[in-house]
Design a protein around this motif. Structure first.
Motif, PDB file in Angstrom:
ATOM      1  N   VAL A 246       0.508  -1.216   0.172  1.00  0.00           N
ATOM      2  CA  VAL A 246       0.254   0.267   0.474  1.00  0.00           C
ATOM      3  C   VAL A 246       0.475   1.005  -0.148  1.00  0.00           C
ATOM      4  CG1 VAL A 246      -1.756   0.892   1.376  1.00  0.00           C
ATOM      5  CG2 VAL A 246      -1.534  -1.280   1.309  1.00  0.00           C
ATOM      6  N   PRO A 247       1.111   2.282  -0.475  1.00  0.00           N
ATOM      7  CA  PRO A 247      -0.518   2.513  -1.222  1.00  0.00           C
ATOM      8  C   PRO A 247      -0.145   2.264  -3.098  1.00  0.00           C
ATOM      9  CG  PRO A 247       0.880   4.331  -1.274  1.00  0.00           C
ATOM     10  CD  PRO A 247       1.565   3.085  -0.902  1.00  0.00           C
ATOM     11  N   PHE A 248       0.650   0.861  -3.202  1.00  0.00           N
ATOM     12  CA  PHE A 248       0.550   0.851  -4.378  1.00  0.00           C
ATOM     13  C   PHE A 248       0.574  -0.819  -4.601  1.00  0.00           C
ATOM     14  CE2 PHE A 248       4.653   4.033  -3.643  1.00  0.00           C
ATOM     15  CZ  PHE A 248       3.610   4.648  -4.609  1.00  0.00           C
ATOM     16  N   ASP A 249      -1.171  -1.314  -4.193  1.00  0.00           N
ATOM     17  CA  ASP A 249      -0.922  -3.193  -3.816  1.00  0.00           C
ATOM     18  C   ASP A 249      -1.492  -3.051  -4.507  1.00  0.00           C
ATOM     19  OD1 ASP A 249      -3.083  -1.516  -2.476  1.00  0.00           O
ATOM     20  OD2 ASP A 249      -2.951  -3.219  -1.087  1.00  0.00           O
ATOM     21  N   LEU A 250      -2.070  -2.532  -6.131  1.00  0.00           N
ATOM     22  CA  LEU A 250      -2.938  -2.793  -7.471  1.00  0.00           C
ATOM     23  C   LEU A 250      -2.866  -4.261  -7.655  1.00  0.00           C
ATOM     24  CD1 LEU A 250      -4.762  -0.628  -8.408  1.00  0.00           C
ATOM     25  CD2 LEU A 250      -2.799   0.685  -7.257  1.00  0.00           C
ATOM     26  N   PRO A 251      -1.178  -5.032  -7.464  1.00  0.00           N
ATOM     27  CA  PRO A 251      -1.926  -6.138  -8.044  1.00  0.00           C
ATOM     28  C   PRO A 251      -2.533  -7.037  -7.417  1.00  0.00           C
ATOM     29  CG  PRO A 251       0.643  -5.294  -8.519  1.00  0.00           C
ATOM     30  CD  PRO A 251      -0.166  -4.353  -7.344  1.00  0.00           C
ATOM     31  N   GLU A 252      -3.062  -6.869  -6.009  1.00  0.00           N
ATOM     32  CA  GLU A 252      -4.015  -7.690  -5.045  1.00  0.00           C
ATOM     33  C   GLU A 252      -4.898  -7.077  -5.011  1.00  0.00           C
ATOM     34  OE1 GLU A 252      -1.163  -8.818  -1.481  1.00  0.00           O
ATOM     35  OE2 GLU A 252       1.254  -8.054  -3.138  1.00  0.00           O
ATOM     36  N   ALA A 253      -5.345  -6.402  -5.366  1.00  0.00           N
ATOM     37  CA  ALA A 253      -6.359  -5.429  -4.738  1.00  0.00           C
ATOM     38  C   ALA A 253      -7.816  -6.156  -5.456  1.00  0.00           C
ATOM     39  CB  ALA A 253      -6.627  -4.196  -6.244  1.00  0.00           C
TER      40      ALA A 253
ATOM     41  N   LEU B 134      -2.769   5.215   4.319  1.00  0.00           N
ATOM     42  CA  LEU B 134      -2.612   5.551   2.992  1.00  0.00           C
ATOM     43  C   LEU B 134      -3.861   4.967   2.451  1.00  0.00           C
ATOM     44  CD1 LEU B 134       0.366   7.341   1.364  1.00  0.00           C
ATOM     45  CD2 LEU B 134      -1.575   8.863   2.227  1.00  0.00           C
ATOM     46  N   PRO B 135      -4.937   5.698   0.888  1.00  0.00           N
ATOM     47  CA  PRO B 135      -5.933   4.628   0.627  1.00  0.00           C
ATOM     48  C   PRO B 135      -4.928   4.156  -0.990  1.00  0.00           C
ATOM     49  CG  PRO B 135      -6.458   6.684   0.131  1.00  0.00           C
ATOM     50  CD  PRO B 135      -5.355   6.656   0.509  1.00  0.00           C
ATOM     51  N   ARG B 136      -5.412   3.467  -1.704  1.00  0.00           N
ATOM     52  CA  ARG B 136      -4.943   2.662  -2.387  1.00  0.00           C
ATOM     53  C   ARG B 136      -4.959   3.207  -4.033  1.00  0.00           C
ATOM     54  NH1 ARG B 136      -7.634  -2.592  -2.841  1.00  0.00           N
ATOM     55  NH2 ARG B 136      -5.833  -3.155  -1.559  1.00  0.00           N
ATOM     56  N   PHE B 137      -4.273   3.184  -4.946  1.00  0.00           N
ATOM     57  CA  PHE B 137      -4.580   4.203  -6.060  1.00  0.00           C
ATOM     58  C   PHE B 137      -5.145   3.505  -7.429  1.00  0.00           C
ATOM     59  CE2 PHE B 137      -0.416   6.270  -4.877  1.00  0.00           C
ATOM     60  CZ  PHE B 137       0.028   7.629  -5.381  1.00  0.00           C
ATOM     61  N   ARG B 138      -5.630   4.800  -7.983  1.00  0.00           N
ATOM     62  CA  ARG B 138      -5.651   4.286  -8.687  1.00  0.00           C
ATOM     63  C   ARG B 138      -5.023   3.499 -10.416  1.00  0.00           C
ATOM     64  NH1 ARG B 138      -9.573   8.370 -11.394  1.00  0.00           N
ATOM     65  NH2 ARG B 138      -8.025   8.404 -12.930  1.00  0.00           N
ATOM     66  N   TYR B 139      -5.557   2.404 -11.308  1.00  0.00           N
ATOM     67  CA  TYR B 139      -3.804   2.128 -11.812  1.00  0.00           C
ATOM     68  C   TYR B 139      -3.049   2.985 -12.781  1.00  0.00           C
ATOM     69  CZ  TYR B 139      -1.199  -1.462 -14.300  1.00  0.00           C
ATOM     70  OH  TYR B 139       0.053  -1.203 -14.180  1.00  0.00           O
ATOM     71  N   ASP B 140      -4.477   3.706 -13.597  1.00  0.00           N
ATOM     72  CA  ASP B 140      -3.565   4.945 -13.995  1.00  0.00           C
ATOM     73  C   ASP B 140      -2.477   5.904 -13.609  1.00  0.00           C
ATOM     74  OD1 ASP B 140      -6.123   5.477 -13.692  1.00  0.00           O
ATOM     75  OD2 ASP B 140      -6.384   7.509 -14.656  1.00  0.00           O
ATOM     76  N   GLN B 141      -3.542   6.214 -12.274  1.00  0.00           N
ATOM     77  CA  GLN B 141      -2.977   7.570 -11.579  1.00  0.00           C
ATOM     78  C   GLN B 141      -1.174   6.885 -11.122  1.00  0.00           C
ATOM     79  OE1 GLN B 141      -5.224   7.123  -8.666  1.00  0.00           O
ATOM     80  NE2 GLN B 141      -5.960   9.170  -9.064  1.00  0.00           N
ATOM     81  N   LEU B 142      -1.061   5.561 -11.190  1.00  0.00           N
ATOM     82  CA  LEU B 142      -0.244   4.716 -10.242  1.00  0.00           C
ATOM     83  C   LEU B 142       0.992   4.782 -11.799  1.00  0.00           C
ATOM     84  CD1 LEU B 142       1.131   2.130  -8.694  1.00  0.00           C
ATOM     85  CD2 LEU B 142       0.667   0.736 -10.545  1.00  0.00           C
ATOM     86  N   MET B 143       0.515   4.098 -12.996  1.00  0.00           N
ATOM     87  CA  MET B 143       1.552   4.197 -13.926  1.00  0.00           C
ATOM     88  C   MET B 143       1.872   6.123 -14.383  1.00  0.00           C
ATOM     89  SD  MET B 143       2.935   1.525 -15.079  1.00  0.00           S
ATOM     90  CE  MET B 143       2.318   0.398 -14.940  1.00  0.00           C
TER      91      MET B 143
END
Lengths: 169, 355
Positions: free
Chosen positions: B233-240, B320-329
């Motif tokens: 977190v906040p980049f744990d998109l792969p296991e959202a 922190l909350p999680r990012f959205r994927y496009d925000q992450l990139m």
């Protein structure tokens, strides 16, 4: 510590490199090919280490194994594997292939025969901790222009890829 | 460097092997214990942050919880779903864990020590390009994730692993470039030399750590990129879990799942160690007291800094909350990467002007 059992390491790594390179072109499943390619590149990194070029070996792993093949795999994972496996493995350009292979083979034979005079008699051994500095000097002093041209070419390729992929820029 | 080489050369091959095996056993034991108790710490701290108790039933303060978790993982049924590609399905978690544990072998936790006449560095092996090897090993760990997702033959797994590999490859660039500033200042890829450069004080009291010598921007870039590299977190998109069930390890159960879990925490510890070595001065810290205290203190300072980093990891997870994927990139490519490059330019300019 002095190096131990270098011939065994050399032949072992070479065998892995050659066998997995054969695997890259012979496997029907593209994911298997990509994994075989990983093994080829890793054993090449091992060979660089044996040539006292630790920096080149590290970069080989980080860039090729950790970057480029990941992108290959990334694309392959999105392909429909079952259809790929039924497709014919080799295209019909065996004449061109034969010529290219013959040219490469002739080059190898020529190097093997004339190698004595082309290459230095003994392996050039820089102290291995100087490898990084030596590579840097080569790239930024001796071969600055070719290096910059190569980076320009890569930039052009990147821009081209973005132009092709994006409909609206 | 040449000096170290000569010193190690004096050991015979038998002593070298014995010493290495002893060090490997100790390092593995310490690392696996640290992994188990990082999990405990995380559950406890996140519990406190969210106004809960966290684990407290097993042992005092829930201290035996990791043992209970381990026993549970072992006795759970090991399900293998149909239609998975078995060789890779089994290899992926092993690969993840092995690579995560291997990278710690290059992390020096203290100076050279002499035990019964055998001089040895406080790490499993001291190599000239230690940092490059660690980066190489961590860049290989993306395969564990990618192959797990592909071989599971499930939509969620595949999407999770695609996200993970794209994210890890992207942030690896910002991470690598953020370290270049430190490398320019120390002029070496050897972790031990990088730490040695940071000994002593500036102006009497400020330690000469790289973070205080102008690399603070690089430190924060590294911090963000390391969070993304370890899928936290906040980049744990792969296991959202709201979108992908559990991402690349959806189809895994029992010990195979535990391997991914342990690999994640071992990677956290490695990332924390690299930050400590490169930016926070490694094992340097105030020394004093009798000789035995002086021998232990460097390792203690190192462990304390790593602990501080892991505390930060958990704190941020609770905040922190999680990012959205496009925000992450976009964050990785359009914000972190340019900053890291600018840092390299400024650092190299200053180093060149000082010469």
């Amino acid at each position: 510590m002095d190096p131990v059992a270098t011939p065994y390491f050399f032949y072992g790594l070479s065998a892995v490199a050659v066998l997995s390179a054969v695997g890259v072109i012979m496997r029907r499943n593209p994911v298997h090919s990509a994994i075989a390619l990983i093994f080829t590149l890793l054993s090449l990194a091992g060979l660089y280490l044996m040539l006292y070029a630790p920096f080149v070996a590290g970069v080989q792993i980080i860039l090729y194994v950790g970057g480029i093949v990941v992108l290959f795999l990334f694309v392959i994972m999105l392909i429909n594997i079952e259809r790929m496996q039924r497709e014919y493995q080799f295209n019909k350009q065996w004449l061109v292939g034969l010529l290219a292979a013959a040219a490469l083979g002739a080059l190898f034979v020529a190097v093997y025969v004339k190698g004595q005079s082309i290459f230095p008699q003994h392996a050039v051994r820089f102290p291995e901790q100087l490898n990084t500095q030596q590579v840097g000097k080569m790239l930024y002093v001796d071969y600055l222009l070719p290096f910059e041209i190569a980076s320009l070419l890569l930039l052009v390729a990147i821009v081209g890829a973005v132009v092709m992929a994006k409909k609206r820029i | 460097m040449l000096r170290l080489y000569v010193e190690e050369k004096m050991l015979s091959i038998t002593t070298f092997v014995i010493v290495s095996v002893i060090k490997i056993v100790i390092a593995l034991a310490v690392l696996l214990t640290a992994v188990a108790y990082t999990v405990w710490l995380e559950r406890k701290l996140v519990g406190r942050i969210q106004n809960r108790w966290g684990p407290q039933r097993v042992g005092p303060f829930g201290l035996l919880q990791p043992l209970a978790d381990g026993a549970k993982f072992i006795f759970k049924e090991d399900l293998t779903p149909p239609y998975v590609y078995k060789p890779l399905y089994i290899a992926a978690p092993i690969l993840s864990l092995v690579l995560a544990l291997t990278s710690i072998s290059l992390v020096p936790i203290g100076n050279w020590v002499t035990v019964r006449g055998v001089r040895t560095p406080l790490e499993i092996t001291d190599v000239n390009i230690g940092l490059l090897i660690i980066l190489g090993i961590t860049s290989l760990s993306v395969y564990g994730v990618a192959l797990a997702g592909w071989s599971s033959n499930s939509k969620y797994s595949l999407l999770g692993s695609l996200r993970a590999s794209a994210q890890m490859v992207s942030y690896e660039i910002a991470l690598g470039v953020s370290l270049v500033g430190v490398l320019i200042m120390s002029g070496s890829l050897n972790l031990r030399e990088i730490v040695d450069m940071q000994g002593g004080h500036m102006a009497g009291f400020i330690p000469r750590w790289n973070i205080f010598r102008g690399q603070i921007v690089a430190f924060f870039v590294y911090l963000a990129a390391a969070f993304a590299e370890t899928n936290r977190v906040p980049f744990d998109l792969p296991e959202a879990e709201t979108e992908l069930v559990a991402g690349y390890h959806t189809e895994y159960s029992s010990m195979k799942f535990a391997m991914f879990f342990m690999a994640e925490y071992a990677n956290m510890i490695t990332a924390a160690s690299i930050a400590t070595l490169l930016f926070l001065g490694g094992w340097h810290g105030p020394l004093g007291g009798p000789w035995w205290l002086q021998a232990i203190l460097p390792v203690f300072w190192f462990a304390l800094k790593v602990f501080g980093f892991i505390f930060l990891y958990i704190w941020i997870r609770g905040t922190l909350p999680r990012f959205r994927y496009d925000q992450l990139m976009a964050f990785g490519w359009k914000f972190l990467f340019p900053i890291a490059v600018a840092n390299v330019l400024v650092t190299s300019l200053i180093v060149a002007l000082q010469k």
